[in-house]
Scaffold this active site. Structure first.
Site, PDB file in Angstrom:
ATOM      1  N   CYS A 142     -28.912 -13.338  22.296  1.00 23.15           N
ATOM      2  CA  CYS A 142     -29.270 -13.102  20.894  1.00 23.15           C
ATOM      3  C   CYS A 142     -30.473 -13.940  20.477  1.00 23.15           C
ATOM      4  O   CYS A 142     -31.334 -13.475  19.720  1.00 23.15           O
ATOM      5  CB  CYS A 142     -28.077 -13.407  19.981  1.00 23.15           C
ATOM      6  SG  CYS A 142     -26.639 -12.351  20.247  1.00 23.15           S
ATOM      7  N   CYS A 192       0.849  -1.195   0.000  1.00 23.94           N
ATOM      8  CA  CYS A 192       0.000   0.000   0.000  1.00 23.94           C
ATOM      9  C   CYS A 192       0.881   1.240   0.000  1.00 23.94           C
ATOM     10  O   CYS A 192       1.974   1.240   0.569  1.00 23.94           O
ATOM     11  CB  CYS A 192      -0.913   0.008   1.225  1.00 23.94           C
ATOM     12  SG  CYS A 192      -2.171   1.317   1.171  1.00 23.94           S
ATOM     13  N   ASP A 210     -12.661 -12.166   5.173  1.00 21.88           N
ATOM     14  CA  ASP A 210     -11.622 -11.139   5.179  1.00 21.88           C
ATOM     15  C   ASP A 210     -11.009 -10.942   6.560  1.00 21.88           C
ATOM     16  O   ASP A 210      -9.896 -10.422   6.687  1.00 21.88           O
ATOM     17  CB  ASP A 210     -12.247  -9.820   4.692  1.00 21.88           C
ATOM     18  CG  ASP A 210     -11.208  -8.787   4.327  1.00 21.88           C
ATOM     19  OD1 ASP A 210     -10.056  -9.173   4.052  1.00 21.88           O
ATOM     20  OD2 ASP A 210     -11.546  -7.597   4.313  1.00 21.88           O
ATOM     21  N   CYS A 264      -5.037   0.534  10.045  1.00 21.62           N
ATOM     22  CA  CYS A 264      -5.254  -0.504   9.038  1.00 21.62           C
ATOM     23  C   CYS A 264      -5.268  -1.888   9.690  1.00 21.62           C
ATOM     24  O   CYS A 264      -4.372  -2.232  10.460  1.00 21.62           O
ATOM     25  CB  CYS A 264      -4.173  -0.450   7.966  1.00 21.62           C
ATOM     26  SG  CYS A 264      -4.460  -1.638   6.615  1.00 21.62           S
TER      27      CYS A 264
END
Length: 406
Positions: A309, A9, A269, A16
């Protein structure tokens, strides 16, 4: 999703979650090898059923160069079956975009995500190059090229200590610049490659909840939203009896492959670690990677909800949030709620009455319009598609007259 140049990058943003090169990628960019690229695109096109979706990320993917992406679109066209719809999206810091890049994006209908944290004083405080110089001016110049070529793009803003209390200022900045498609992600303090460490966030759930409540008032606009904010678009989708589009708020994590530059494949990811590797696209087939035990282990995480939940009134809006944001037991079968659980409940409660009314109005409008134009004004059968456009059967949608939420 492919990490086009791995961690390379040209910026050194201090928050990041992936790149560690410090804005100094080196003389040789680590881009995807042509042999691996060709093999995967060919196999992927063989698996596709009418639509092929590619997402290019980094690092900074534009460091791969024009020739690389020309090769990408050529291989896609070469290997695609007839009538396949090919979709490419690319997330960039926009500092390298010029007329040539913008012309390419327009020609091949790339959807561009631009990382921009707000006005200059906010953006330049965190999104800097290796010398510590802010990138705002270069980002805005890149956006100008996109606008000149009429390229579709959206804005991705990281919410951190410097902007979490400035929701109205951010929205004003977006309006002034004509940025009508915006999404927010919370600033995190962990590496995608370090899955053994629990997630740490820079902002508190209360701050994140307060921020979204302020943003909601601006987005709602007295019942006539004029700007697309991904978080609220997803909530509205559910009130329209549709599924949320954002993976964090769906009942299951999507079946997708996240690829490193060298072809290593992972299910998400946020789980780029050998512990979660499902294969390598250079040597393994797509079906074998999707059938890997790590993929099945990953898919079991999202539905393994804590008791809070399972009994929550807002379950259909959240489904437990993101597995990466939960603290898991050593066995990996039990977890605490999402770190931002309080934030979500706060905004769901705050927005419910107004977004419920908006959803009902839009459903009624679409129902009436489609009934007239596609059903000749006649009430559909119980098993026919519902005229409201939800893609559900009429008996499970508007005929039931039940709220899709509570």
């Amino acid at each position: 999703m492919w990490k086009t140049v791995s961690e390379d990058c040209n910026l050194a943003c201090d928050y990041c979650y992936y790149s560690t090169c410090g804005g100094k990628p080196g003389p040789k960019i680590n881009r995807i090898d042509s042999v691996i690229l060709d093999k995967f695109i060919k196999e992927y096109m063989e698996q596709c059923n009418g639509a092929a979706v590619f997402a290019w990320q980094g690092g900074e993917p534009l460091l791969a160069g024009h020739e690389f992406f020309e090769e990408v679109v050529q291989l896609q066209a070469q290997h695609a079956r007839p009538n396949t719809v090919i979709s490419n999206s690319l997330q960039t810091n926009a500092t390298l975009i010029n007329d040539r890049w913008a012309s390419f994006f327009k020609k091949y209908n790339f959807l561009i995500g631009v990382s921009l944290d707000g006005p200059q004083e906010i953006h330049d405080s965190r999104r800097v190059n290796s010398a510590g110089k802010g990138s705002f001016d270069r980002v805005m110049a890149g956006i100008e090229h996109l606008c000149r070529h009429q390229v579709d793009f959206n804005i991705l803003t990281v919410i951190h200590k410097g902007n979490v209390g400035k929701a109205k200022e951010l929205l004003q900045f977006y309006r002034e610049n004509g940025f009508n498609y915006v999404q927010f992600i919370p600033c995190m303090d962990f590496r995608s490659q370090q899955v053994d460490k629990p997630g740490v966030y820079e902002i508190t759930p209360q701050e994140y909840g307060d921020f979204h409540c302020e943003v909601f008032d601006e987005w709602y606009n007295d019942g006539s939203p004029e700007i697309s904010i991904r978080f609220f678009d997803n909530i509205l989708n559910v009130y329209l009896n549709r599924d949320a589009e954002l993976c964090i708020h769906r009942a299951e994590c999507p079946t997708s492959l996240v690829l490193e530059q060298n072809g290593d494949a992972f299910p998400c990811d946020f789980f780029i670690n050998d512990e979660w590797k499902v294969g390598n696209v250079g040597t393994d087939s797509i079906p074998s990677m999707l059938a890997h035990p790590n993929f099945e282990r990953f898919r079991r995480m999202k539905p393994a909800l804590p008791e809070k939940c399972r009994t929550c009134d807002w379950k259909k809006l959240c489904y437990g949030g993101c597995p990466r944001n939960r603290k898991w037991s050593p066995e990996g079968d039990q977890s605490s709620p999402d770190f931002f659980c309080q934030s979500y409940m706060q905004i769901y409660d705050y927005a419910h009455e107004r977004i419920f009314e908006l959803g009902q109005r839009l459903r009624n409008e679409m129902y009436s319009h489609n009934l007239k134009n596609y059903f000749k004004g006649k009430t559909p059968g119980r098993n026919d598609p519902c005229p409201c456009g939800s893609n559900k059967k009429y008996k499970a949608c508007c005929a039931s007259n039940q709220s899709p939420i509570l």
